[in-house]
Scaffold this active site. Structure first.
Site, mmCIF file in Angstrom:
data_model
loop_
_atom_site.group_PDB
_atom_site.id
_atom_site.type_symbol
_atom_site.label_atom_id
_atom_site.label_comp_id
_atom_site.label_asym_id
_atom_site.label_seq_id
_atom_site.Cartn_x
_atom_site.Cartn_y
_atom_site.Cartn_z
ATOM 1 N N LYS A 16 0.853 -1.177 0.000
ATOM 2 C CA LYS A 16 0.000 0.000 0.000
ATOM 3 C C LYS A 16 0.892 1.232 0.000
ATOM 4 C CE LYS A 16 -3.626 -2.319 2.678
ATOM 5 N NZ LYS A 16 -4.397 -2.313 3.945
ATOM 6 N N ARG A 90 5.856 1.963 7.443
ATOM 7 C CA ARG A 90 5.222 1.317 8.590
ATOM 8 C C ARG A 90 5.983 0.032 8.889
ATOM 9 N NH1 ARG A 90 0.127 -2.652 8.932
ATOM 10 N NH2 ARG A 90 -0.067 -2.722 11.196
ATOM 11 N N ASP A 147 4.680 0.148 14.875
ATOM 12 C CA ASP A 147 3.362 -0.156 15.438
ATOM 13 C C ASP A 147 3.401 -0.328 16.950
ATOM 14 O OD1 ASP A 147 1.788 -0.103 13.193
ATOM 15 O OD2 ASP A 147 1.022 -2.132 13.469
ATOM 16 N N GLY A 209 -10.012 -4.734 11.876
ATOM 17 C CA GLY A 209 -9.800 -4.971 10.458
ATOM 18 C C GLY A 209 -9.528 -6.447 10.266
ATOM 19 N N GLY A 335 -14.646 -2.272 11.830
ATOM 20 C CA GLY A 335 -15.160 -1.346 12.833
ATOM 21 C C GLY A 335 -15.862 -0.145 12.239
ATOM 22 N N ASN A 337 -17.269 -0.039 9.113
ATOM 23 C CA ASN A 337 -18.270 -0.320 8.086
ATOM 24 C C ASN A 337 -19.317 -1.362 8.448
ATOM 25 O OD1 ASN A 337 -17.116 1.394 5.908
ATOM 26 N ND2 ASN A 337 -15.364 0.029 6.141
#
EC number: 2.7.2.1
Length: 399
Positions: A16, A90, A147, A209, A335, A337
């Protein structure tokens, strides 16, 4: 010229990427390369009103980066002409010593490789992405954002496992926690949404997720989180088991003859919602519950019930830890949607001060919103996470 940051999030089979203006918070372009290494690889980029897609095979992460850069060029947003000042990465696990956004050099890359056993699904592809990006942009600063950083200072009672202390200290075994960038960002956004000081709030944040984690946050500081030494502990996830009796693992090794690698693969890739219901997409899961054949329906229902049961257990535990809770926040793909998950996670908690507004909960929105009833002592919010923006802003603070 406005400064921009390219943020990369390298997964085991995906990359991503997002181009952001950290000062304004604007996202200039957002893309993904999926199914890296498979014949069905695909890539897409949305830049303003333009969308560019490719469908040729992408063999590895270095090729994925080249594909991403090509998409930027095709969309008219060449990375050499957009004021790029840094590349943010990340990184899931920073181990015991890496808990601040850190400029990347060769020594840091070697350290990240050595931490692969702590996050075997996440750290190796992150290193591949870092190596490829440093080769593509050798003159730009590259910054690793971890993270685990947000949970570095968890209280000892929360961070410590009740196992042999000498072993824990020798092998740096503790609760590290994950999704920290998301938990921090969302908790801060909750305070802004409510227009109250972060230091005055007690919050439960539910990052739901494919990976899922919960945190209890008091006055802006986390006091507990569901993930542990690795991202496998805690809530039921898309393909990960979450909490499991350690004796199960010993039993599988000793009695079923499974190797450590086989057990790890099972826990990471063939467990969770997929392991029980054969599917990780909650939209499909709901469809199977409503209209699947008997076997699919029963499996999907069990997967959903186990998922909700575990989620409610953690919410209850964190209500007890916090004593009183001002805010519960739902974020990430499920969470944000899935109204049914939010409803079932909090149903029957009116006596605990938690009441949803059914209409608000069912109303879709891509912006932060309240879904609790006006009479609810605890406010329930849905807040879209934006880890990429948080990473971009961390980058400019470092450089």
């Amino acid at each position: 010229m406005t400064r921009t940051v390219l943020v990369l999030n390298s997964g085991s089979s995906s990359l991503k990427f997002q181009l952001l203006e950290p000062d304004s918070g604007a996202s200039l372009a957002d893309g993904i390369v999926e199914r890296i290494g498979e014949d069905s690889s695909s890539a897409s980029l949305v830049c303003g009103e333009r969308e560019v897609t490719h469908s040729e095979r992408v063999p590895d992460h270095e090729a994925a980066l080249r594909t991403a850069y090509g998409l930027f060029d095709e969309a008219g947003a060449e990375l050499g002409s957009v004021g790029l000042v840094a590349v943010g990465h990340r990184v899931v696990h920073g181990g015991p010593d890496l808990y601040q956004p850190t400029l990347i050099d060769d020594a840091l890359v070697d350290t990240l490789e050595s931490l692969a056993p702590l996050a075997p699904l996440h750290n190796p592809p992150a290193v591949l992405g870092i190596r490829g990006a440093r080769k593509a942009f050798p003159d730009l600063p590259h910054v690793a954002v971890f993270d685990t950083a947000y949970f570095h200072d968890l209280p000892a009672a929360a961070a410590t496992y009740a196992i042999d202390r000498d072993l824990s200290e020798q092998w740096h075994i503790r609760r590290y926690g994950f999704h920290g960038t998301s938990h921090q960002y969302v908790s801060e956004q909750a305070a802004l949404f409510l227009d109250v000081p972060l230091s005055s709030l007690s919050q439960i944040v539910l990052h739901l997720g494919n990976g899922a984690s919960a945190s209890a946050i008091l006055g802006g500081r986390p006091i507990d989180t569901s993930m542990g030494l690795t991202p496998m502990e805690g809530l039921v996830m898309g393909t990960r088991s979450g909490d499991v009796d350690p004796g199960v693992l010993v039993y599988l090794w000793r009695t079923a003859g499974m190797s450590v690698d086989e057990i790890e693969t099972m826990l990471n890739k063939r467990s969770g919602v997929r392991g029980l219901g054969g599917e990780i997409d909650f939209r499909v899961l709901h469809q199977r519950i409503e209209s699947g054949d008997e076997s699919d329906r029963e499996n999907a229902q069990l997967a959903y019930d186990v998922y909700i049961h575990r989620l409610r257990k953690y919410i209850g535990a964190y209500l007890a830890l916090l004593g009183s809770t001002d805010v519960i926040v739902f974020t990430a793909g499920v969470g944000e949607n899935d109204a049914a998950v939010r409803r079932d996670a909090l149903s029957g908690m009116g006596r605990l001060g938690i009441e949803l507004d059914e209409h608000l909960n069912e109303s879709p929105s891509h912006t932060a919103r309240r879904i609790s009833a006006e009479t609810s002592p605890t406010t329930v919010l849905v807040i879209p996470t934006n880890e990429e923006l948080a990473i971009a802003r961390a980058c400019v603070e470092v450089i």
